[in-house]
Motif scaffolding. Structure first.
Motif, PDB file in Angstrom:
ATOM      1  N   SER B 143       0.826  -1.213   0.000  1.00 52.51           N
ATOM      2  CA  SER B 143       0.000   0.000   0.000  1.00 52.51           C
ATOM      3  C   SER B 143       0.857   1.258   0.000  1.00 52.51           C
ATOM      4  O   SER B 143       0.454   2.296  -0.530  1.00 52.51           O
ATOM      5  N   ALA B 146       1.571   1.765  -3.371  1.00 52.71           N
ATOM      6  CA  ALA B 146       0.330   2.168  -4.041  1.00 52.71           C
ATOM      7  C   ALA B 146       0.067   3.662  -3.857  1.00 52.71           C
ATOM      8  O   ALA B 146      -0.435   4.329  -4.766  1.00 52.71           O
ATOM      9  N   LEU B 147       0.409   4.180  -2.674  1.00 51.39           N
ATOM     10  CA  LEU B 147       0.250   5.626  -2.439  1.00 51.39           C
ATOM     11  C   LEU B 147       1.120   6.419  -3.415  1.00 51.39           C
ATOM     12  O   LEU B 147       0.694   7.448  -3.947  1.00 51.39           O
ATOM     13  N   LEU B 148       2.326   5.908  -3.642  1.00 55.48           N
ATOM     14  CA  LEU B 148       3.216   6.548  -4.613  1.00 55.48           C
ATOM     15  C   LEU B 148       2.628   6.489  -6.015  1.00 55.48           C
ATOM     16  O   LEU B 148       2.623   7.467  -6.758  1.00 55.48           O
ATOM     17  N   ARG B 150      -0.469   6.023  -7.050  1.00 54.67           N
ATOM     18  CA  ARG B 150      -1.675   6.837  -7.243  1.00 54.67           C
ATOM     19  C   ARG B 150      -1.306   8.301  -7.454  1.00 54.67           C
ATOM     20  O   ARG B 150      -1.828   8.960  -8.346  1.00 54.67           O
ATOM     21  N   ARG B 151      -0.399   8.800  -6.633  1.00 57.41           N
ATOM     22  CA  ARG B 151      -0.019  10.202  -6.739  1.00 57.41           C
ATOM     23  C   ARG B 151       0.717  10.453  -8.068  1.00 57.41           C
ATOM     24  O   ARG B 151       0.509  11.484  -8.714  1.00 57.41           O
ATOM     25  N   TYR B 154      -1.749  10.665 -10.782  1.00 54.76           N
ATOM     26  CA  TYR B 154      -2.476  11.931 -10.671  1.00 54.76           C
ATOM     27  C   TYR B 154      -1.630  13.096 -11.180  1.00 54.76           C
ATOM     28  O   TYR B 154      -2.079  13.901 -12.002  1.00 54.76           O
ATOM     29  N   GLU B 155      -0.383  13.164 -10.693  1.00 55.85           N
ATOM     30  CA  GLU B 155       0.444  14.332 -11.044  1.00 55.85           C
ATOM     31  C   GLU B 155       0.872  14.335 -12.503  1.00 55.85           C
ATOM     32  O   GLU B 155       0.988  15.393 -13.113  1.00 55.85           O
ATOM     33  N   PRO B 200      -3.897   1.447  -6.521  1.00 52.82           N
ATOM     34  CA  PRO B 200      -4.010   0.820  -7.848  1.00 52.82           C
ATOM     35  C   PRO B 200      -3.050  -0.349  -8.126  1.00 52.82           C
ATOM     36  O   PRO B 200      -2.975  -0.799  -9.264  1.00 52.82           O
ATOM     37  N   LEU B 246       7.232   7.905   3.709  1.00 54.21           N
ATOM     38  CA  LEU B 246       6.941   8.764   2.551  1.00 54.21           C
ATOM     39  C   LEU B 246       6.569  10.169   2.993  1.00 54.21           C
ATOM     40  O   LEU B 246       6.961  11.153   2.370  1.00 54.21           O
ATOM     41  N   HIS B 247       5.791  10.245   4.078  1.00 56.12           N
ATOM     42  CA  HIS B 247       5.291  11.570   4.479  1.00 56.12           C
ATOM     43  C   HIS B 247       6.415  12.500   4.955  1.00 56.12           C
ATOM     44  O   HIS B 247       6.200  13.689   5.087  1.00 56.12           O
ATOM     45  N   ASP B 251       9.922  15.318  -1.406  1.00 53.64           N
ATOM     46  CA  ASP B 251       9.008  15.082  -2.521  1.00 53.64           C
ATOM     47  C   ASP B 251       8.862  13.567  -2.667  1.00 53.64           C
ATOM     48  O   ASP B 251       9.764  12.905  -3.154  1.00 53.64           O
ATOM     49  N   PRO B 252       7.726  13.029  -2.209  1.00 53.81           N
ATOM     50  CA  PRO B 252       7.578  11.568  -2.224  1.00 53.81           C
ATOM     51  C   PRO B 252       7.762  10.949  -3.618  1.00 53.81           C
ATOM     52  O   PRO B 252       8.110   9.776  -3.716  1.00 53.81           O
ATOM     53  N   LEU B 253       7.528  11.719  -4.667  1.00 54.50           N
ATOM     54  CA  LEU B 253       7.614  11.147  -6.010  1.00 54.50           C
ATOM     55  C   LEU B 253       9.020  11.215  -6.596  1.00 54.50           C
ATOM     56  O   LEU B 253       9.211  10.918  -7.779  1.00 54.50           O
TER      57      LEU B 253
END
Lengths: 348, 383, 143
Positions: B143, B146-148, B150-151, B154-155, B200, B246-247, B251-253
């Protein structure tokens, strides 16, 4: 009863979980063949909710409305019949979450559906005696009824929190209060038992009706007040019928109990039941309104309170979510999901 | 510092080794590596491993493995950096030889994951994340990725199916690797329809839990030819770090630890991304492959996924990746993965990758990622 | 994690108590006693308002141990209005309703129970904002 110093409610907050079980779902599964269902639907807590989490949210709203330094709150008292731990206070969890620790009293109260108003009476005493500037009293429950039992239609989750403080800071001042108890075993639960026993029709006349009427009449007599002197009244609401009946017996009109009568939409929230009726009533009240609140707890007893609403109500009310916002936030679930959420499925 | 080379390697097939314990897996790989290098002794043994305590109730792997390969008495200990444990052990071995502290060093990676079944392996893997502020909230390691993802979607306006190329390429390349776990190709349709794990991310975005062990033997480059005709120089083996959670990242990405380790590695080797003939990256999840390509300078931010869409990552593409199956196709026995990657690069740059040979490969890079990017180790190898 | 480890972090878990850096003013969560922006010591407590928006999210179908009964549940990174990102579960929401940018507010919920006999772990989660127009919950230095 009246404390040495005048006290009142300086902040209040309600909480009702998001899920609703329609009474028709219980009837569908159990086919009890009842012609009139005791409520329309009842609130059901989510898997991550219990009396402590619900008390925290209601208390946060109360604190927001009160706008006082949490460190000045001298007592955190949570009344419930569904404390998450058998031994270990709910109240310390609430006190910690609100930043009230460490210099405070904290304790859990137990008296069936009047545990919350018992805490409120004690708060009046503590603040009224000058022992504490403020006290936090909460009535909150996640009640459970045995599957298929009459209580399963109504046993619900929710409640409200009140911060009691000096009358000059109050949004509603206590004019007086009264308590009335007898040893009446209309409803009880033995240790380690999951579901309560109840006396069926015995819960009516000798229990609910007798105690509420006695406490209400005694308080009105003490204050020299009549039913028509009150703008609103709230009576413990185990189902739709009882509070309407007792109001009529005491001489109150249906409009007086209307704002606080939530049981049809959220069920019987036990220790939270009369207190969330009061929070909904305060949401509707105007300065100068008088409110009569009478709880009932099996075992049995009633606490009665008379309140006069002050000018502070409108500004304070706007600081936090209204009772109605929680009531109308609803996601209906079926009996299957209800069984899962309430952990009635034994997985091992 | 002395120049260091790999003079031998050994690996077990990646998969479910129900008959083999942790120590036997490790011993098989180490003994195979020793045989390949033609040695019977070594000065030190470093064992990369992440989960032996959780899966096998066993810590203290250095002495254990040394004993079971007949090297009782030598310097030996375990190295842990989550999924980058294998490469971290390589770094330890590399430093030992480079610093003249040892001449002959064995570096092994081992993971025995199937001794732990069900959700407990999910729990164990999540220990790579922040135990105070991520895992108490019910986050699985999947997960977090997955957070990475999804973002990222999106970005940068990309779809889940755009990542399919990473998984398809990895599976295709695994077909010819006898050590790979999944030796079968997959289709885009299968990728899109796979079972969801933490959306995802679905099953085919994810590398499989597996058992495996791999080992390499290191010595000073000046002595390498006396052991083997196929020495492989370690041109760089560099470590970068970042926040576990990550938080907490700037920049997590962006894989800052990857960027740091890659820049250090390029500088030490004196090369640029254009010089790299193949890249064994850490495709634990498809999103990690995209982020890794970006941090290593093969794509601009948000464009790593495009390399999976336009064929750049194929064996004949601009930057071939997962040439022997990657984590997705070969399998991901976490603490061993970093060593498998290095062996695969070594095979490629010495022209011994068989049907999957990348034409004219001379300079290859491996990148091993711990956690969601908190430890990243980049190794550059040259024949 | 054992009882002492959970106990130690109760203030941040129940009420999002972090820190503020007096040198650069950065609001810090989780608390770490060193400002991540300017690397100076920072240990003054700061209670976050609990308001924020979803930065990213994922719904988990294969949970770690202890979370089985909640499946499927949604985890998220939330960007707090004071700046920091925080990782937490979303609650009182259907997975299909969640989207990046969704305004959320902190609630204190049960994170899990250590079996039927063990302790109950409480902590922050986030839910869709009940109402947007409400005066925000005040944030500030804890008393």
């Amino acid at each position: 009863m009246k404390p040495v110093k005048d006290v009142g409610i300086i902040g209040y907050g309600a909480y009702v979980p998001r899920y609703r079980l329609p009474a028709s779902e219980v009837a569908r599964v159990w086919k009890n063949g009842e012609d009139v269902l005791p409520v329309h639907e009842k609130s059901v807590p989510g898997l991550d909710e219990d009396t402590a989490t619900m008390a925290i949210e209601a208390a946060r709203s109360a604190l927001q409305r009160a706008g006082v330094d949490p460190q000045l709150i001298g007592a955190v008292w949570v009344g419930s019949e569904s404390h998450p731990y058998a031994v270990k206070p709910t109240s310390t969890i609430v006190a910690e979450a609100l930043g009230i620790v460490p210099n405070t009293l904290a304790g859990d109260w137990e008296f069936a559906c009047k545990a919350g108003t018992e805490a409120l009476q004690a708060s009046i005493g503590l603040v009224g005696s000058g022992m504490a500037r403020y006290a936090l009293a909460i009535g909150m429950d996640t009640a459970q009824g045995r599957p298929g039992d009459a209580l399963e239609y109504t046993a619900a989750a929710g409640g409200a929190a009140y911060i009691v403080g000096p009358a000059e800071e109050a949004l509603a001042v206590f004019e007086g209060s009264f308590s009335y108890v007898t040893d009446t075993p209309d409803f009880f639960r033995r240790p380690y038992q999951h579901y309560p026993q109840h006396g069926s029709r015995f819960t009516g006349e000798p229990a609910y009706f007798k105690h509420i009427q006695a406490a209400a009449k005694a308080l009105m007599e003490e204050l020299g007040a009549r039913p028509e002197d009150f703008t609103y009244a709230v009576f413990h609401q185990p189902n739709i019928k009882f509070p309407q009946q007792v109001a009529k017996m005491l001489g109150f009109r249906p409009e007086q109990i209307k704002p606080g009568l939530l049981v049809g939409e959220i069920g019987n929230t036990y220790a939270g039941s009369s207190l969330i009726g009061l929070s909904a009533t305060l949401d509707a009240a105007k300065p100068g309104d008088r409110i009569l609140l009478v709880s009932f707890g099996s075992g049995a007893g009633s606490d009665a309170f008379a309140l006069r609403v002050t000018e502070a109500i409108e500004e304070r009310r706007a600081r936090a979510y209204l009772t109605r916002e929680y009531v109308s936030r609803r996601k209906p679930i079926d009996y299957g999901l209800y069984v899962r959420y309430r952990r009635k499925l034994h997985m091992h | 510092m002395r120049d260091v080379s790999i003079i031998g390697f050994g690996q077990t097939p990646v998969g479910e080794h129900w008959e083999l314990s942790l120590r036997h897996l490790a011993a098989q790989a180490v003994l195979a590596a020793m045989q390949d290098a033609g040695i019977e002794r070594a000065d030190a043994l470093y064992v990369g491993n992440m989960l032996s305590s959780e899966t096998s109730g066993q810590h203290h792997l250095g002495a254990l493995v040394a004993d079971f390969v007949g090297l009782r008495g030598i310097e030996a200990f375990r190295v842990e950096a989550a999924c980058a444990s294998g490469a971290a052990a390589l770094r330890a071995g590399y430093l030992a030889v480079a610093s003249d502290a040892a001449d002959l060093v064995i570096v092994a990676g081992v993971e025995k994951m199937t001794d732990s079944i069900g959700n407990s392996i999910t729990t164990a893997l999540a220990e790579a994340a922040d135990a105070d502020y991520e895992t108490p909230h019910g986050l699985s390691f999947v997960s977090i990725n997955a957070l990475l993802m999804r973002r990222y979607m999106y970005e940068f306006g990309v779809r889940h199916e755009d990542f399919a190329g990473f998984a398809i390429t990895a599976h295709q390349n695994a077909v010819n690797n006898p050590y790979a776990m999944f030796r079968r190709p997959i289709t885009k349709e299968e990728f899109v329809q796979a079972r969801m794990i933490a959306d995802p991310i679905n099953l085919l975005d994810s590398s499989p839990v597996a058992d495996g062990a791999a080992a390499v033997v290191l010595c000073p480059t000046e002595q390498a030819r006396s052991f083997t005709d196929h020495p492989v120089r370690i041109r760089a083996c560099e470590v970068g770090t970042d926040s576990l959670a990550l938080h907490d990242r700037r920049d997590p990405l962006f894989l800052e630890a990857g960027y740091i380790s890659v820049q250090k590695a390029y500088a030490r080797a004196g090369v640029t991304p254009a010089d790299i003939d193949l890249f064994e990256l850490h495709d634990a999840f498809t999103i990690m492959a995209a982020l890794s390509l970006e941090a290593a300078g093969f794509a601009r931010r948000g464009e790593g996924v495009r390399l999976a869409m336009d064929g750049s990552i194929a064996r004949n593409g601009r930057i071939p990746i997962s040439t022997m199956g990657g984590l997705k196709g070969r399998g991901h026995p976490v603490g061993a993965t970093g060593i498998y990657q290095v062996i695969e690069v070594a095979q490629q740059v010495t022209g011994r990758a068989g049907a999957n040979q990348v034409p004219n490969a001379r300079l290859g890079m491996a990148q091993n990622i711990g956690g969601s990017g908190a430890t990243i180790i980049t190794t550059i190898l040259e024949a | 994690m054992g009882i002492p480890a959970y106990w130690r972090t109760r203030a941040q878990r129940y009420a999002l108590v972090g820190e503020v850096c007096h040198k650069c003013g950065a609001k810090i969560f989780p608390p770490r006693d060193v400002c991540p922006e300017c690397s100076r010591p920072a240990s003054d407590p700061f209670t976050f308002s609990g308001r924020g928006e979803v930065y990213s999210f994922s719904t988990i179908y294969q949970p770690p141990e202890g979370f089985e009964e909640f499946v499927p549940y949604t985890v998220a990174i939330v960007k707090l209005e004071e700046g920091p990102l925080v990782t937490a579960q979303l609650t009182d929401v259907d997975p299909a309703e969640v989207h990046i940018g969704m305004p959320v507010e902190m609630v204190t919920r049960k994170l899990r129970e250590e079996g039927e006999e063990g302790q109950i772990i409480y902590g922050y989660k986030f839910r869709p904002l009940l109402r947007n127009t409400l005066t925000p919950r005040p944030s500030g230095q804890a008393a």
